[in-house]
Design a protein around this motif. Structure first.
Motif, PDB file in Angstrom:
ATOM      1  N   PRO A 180       0.798  -1.234   0.000  1.00  0.00           N
ATOM      2  CA  PRO A 180       0.000   0.000   0.000  1.00  0.00           C
ATOM      3  C   PRO A 180       0.826   1.278   0.000  1.00  0.00           C
ATOM      4  O   PRO A 180       0.414   2.280  -0.588  1.00  0.00           O
ATOM      5  CB  PRO A 180      -0.844  -0.123   1.274  1.00  0.00           C
ATOM      6  CG  PRO A 180      -0.111  -1.099   2.139  1.00  0.00           C
ATOM      7  CD  PRO A 180       0.541  -2.056   1.199  1.00  0.00           C
ATOM      8  N   ARG A 181       1.980   1.267   0.663  1.00  0.00           N
ATOM      9  CA  ARG A 181       2.795   2.492   0.680  1.00  0.00           C
ATOM     10  C   ARG A 181       3.349   2.801  -0.706  1.00  0.00           C
ATOM     11  O   ARG A 181       3.429   3.967  -1.104  1.00  0.00           O
ATOM     12  CB  ARG A 181       3.930   2.352   1.692  1.00  0.00           C
ATOM     13  CG  ARG A 181       3.469   2.464   3.143  1.00  0.00           C
ATOM     14  CD  ARG A 181       4.631   2.454   4.096  1.00  0.00           C
ATOM     15  NE  ARG A 181       5.341   1.184   4.067  1.00  0.00           N
ATOM     16  CZ  ARG A 181       6.446   0.925   4.753  1.00  0.00           C
ATOM     17  NH1 ARG A 181       6.989   1.862   5.504  1.00  0.00           N
ATOM     18  NH2 ARG A 181       7.016  -0.261   4.687  1.00  0.00           N
ATOM     19  N   LEU A 182       3.720   1.776  -1.436  1.00  0.00           N
ATOM     20  CA  LEU A 182       4.193   1.988  -2.801  1.00  0.00           C
ATOM     21  C   LEU A 182       3.037   2.446  -3.687  1.00  0.00           C
ATOM     22  O   LEU A 182       3.202   3.313  -4.553  1.00  0.00           O
ATOM     23  CB  LEU A 182       4.813   0.699  -3.344  1.00  0.00           C
ATOM     24  CG  LEU A 182       5.349   0.758  -4.774  1.00  0.00           C
ATOM     25  CD1 LEU A 182       6.390   1.857  -4.932  1.00  0.00           C
ATOM     26  CD2 LEU A 182       5.935  -0.601  -5.178  1.00  0.00           C
ATOM     27  N   HIS A 183       1.875   1.874  -3.473  1.00  0.00           N
ATOM     28  CA  HIS A 183       0.671   2.269  -4.206  1.00  0.00           C
ATOM     29  C   HIS A 183       0.392   3.756  -4.005  1.00  0.00           C
ATOM     30  O   HIS A 183       0.124   4.496  -4.964  1.00  0.00           O
ATOM     31  CB  HIS A 183      -0.502   1.424  -3.700  1.00  0.00           C
ATOM     32  CG  HIS A 183      -1.708   1.454  -4.581  1.00  0.00           C
ATOM     33  ND1 HIS A 183      -2.699   2.407  -4.460  1.00  0.00           N
ATOM     34  CD2 HIS A 183      -2.092   0.647  -5.596  1.00  0.00           C
ATOM     35  CE1 HIS A 183      -3.638   2.184  -5.355  1.00  0.00           C
ATOM     36  NE2 HIS A 183      -3.301   1.123  -6.063  1.00  0.00           N
ATOM     37  N   LEU A 184       0.486   4.196  -2.765  1.00  0.00           N
ATOM     38  CA  LEU A 184       0.245   5.601  -2.448  1.00  0.00           C
ATOM     39  C   LEU A 184       1.312   6.496  -3.075  1.00  0.00           C
ATOM     40  O   LEU A 184       1.007   7.584  -3.587  1.00  0.00           O
ATOM     41  CB  LEU A 184       0.224   5.791  -0.932  1.00  0.00           C
ATOM     42  CG  LEU A 184       0.001   7.215  -0.421  1.00  0.00           C
ATOM     43  CD1 LEU A 184      -1.339   7.757  -0.905  1.00  0.00           C
ATOM     44  CD2 LEU A 184       0.067   7.244   1.105  1.00  0.00           C
ATOM     45  N   ALA A 185       2.561   6.036  -3.059  1.00  0.00           N
ATOM     46  CA  ALA A 185       3.642   6.821  -3.658  1.00  0.00           C
ATOM     47  C   ALA A 185       3.417   7.007  -5.155  1.00  0.00           C
ATOM     48  O   ALA A 185       3.682   8.084  -5.706  1.00  0.00           O
ATOM     49  CB  ALA A 185       4.985   6.141  -3.403  1.00  0.00           C
ATOM     50  N   CYS A 186       2.914   5.975  -5.820  1.00  0.00           N
ATOM     51  CA  CYS A 186       2.612   6.079  -7.253  1.00  0.00           C
ATOM     52  C   CYS A 186       1.522   7.119  -7.495  1.00  0.00           C
ATOM     53  O   CYS A 186       1.612   7.932  -8.430  1.00  0.00           O
ATOM     54  CB  CYS A 186       2.163   4.726  -7.794  1.00  0.00           C
ATOM     55  SG  CYS A 186       3.442   3.455  -7.812  1.00  0.00           S
TER      56      CYS A 186
END
Length: 205
Positions: A147-153
């Motif tokens: 989820p953190r990578l998803h949010l960063a994208c």
């Protein structure tokens, strides 16, 4: 003893398992370290030892380059105990591996259920995110439940959607995976809706 010294000492002792990668490379390892670090590897080792040649235990880690698998094993040796995560994070040896094999390491940490490593790699991939890699990273985030990578994208796309749309990943998605483009656009729409509601609520106070 420093993590690097631990790794060297363990590798110097007799290995009792061999990790075979997709290209046929064979990496000697120690079942006690792998089993302690990953419940998935533990089950694979137990299963391999039930075979006809239990004295030659082979575990196959497929779907990633051999260099990435070697880096994955290196992390398991250097930080098998989650309580040492912060100490390991300060080591310089891991940064090059994270930069070179971030996507593969995230996939391996997710697949083999190594949560402390998954957290570290996810943060590293997110920190290195660029517009050129945003679409691929979004797909990786979905596959690895990151989820953190998803949010960063989403944040990167919101900041510079034009650059993302110029990337090869965006063009490839347009030809082969339009749903991925729609997902990213939906993220931006949802973010805009949230911002609008926050602004409206702020004016009401």
């Amino acid at each position: 003893m420093a993590p690097r010294a631990d790794f060297a000492a363990l590798r110097a002792s007799p290995a009792d398992v061999r990790v075979v990668t997709s290209d046929g490379s064979s990496i000697p390892a120690h079942s006690s370290v792998l089993a302690a670090a990953s419940p998935v590897l533990e089950r694979m080792i137990v299963g391999a030892r039930r075979g006809w040649d239990a004295d030659r235990t082979v575990v196959r880690v497929l779907g990633a380059p051999s260099d990435a698998v070697a880096a994955f094993l290196h992390f398991l040796y250097c930080c098998p105990d989650p309580s040492r995560e912060k100490a390991a994070a300060a080591e310089d040896w891991g940064e090059d591996a994270l930069g070179a094999h971030g996507a593969a390491l995230l996939a391996l940490a997710h697949a083999y259920r190594v949560p402390w490593l998954k957290r570290r790699v996810e943060a590293a991939v997110a920190a290195r995110l660029t517009a050129e890699r945003a679409v691929d990273a979004l797909k990786l985030a979905a596959l690895c439940d990151a989820p953190r990578l998803h949010l960063a994208c989403a944040r990167l796309a919101a900041k510079d959607l034009a650059a993302v749309q110029r990337s090869e990943g965006w063009r490839f998605a347009g030809r082969h995976d339009a749903g991925l483009q729609l997902e990213l656009l939906q993220l931006l729409h949802d973010a805009d809706q949230i911002d609008a509601r926050v602004c409206k609520f702020g004016h009401m106070l």
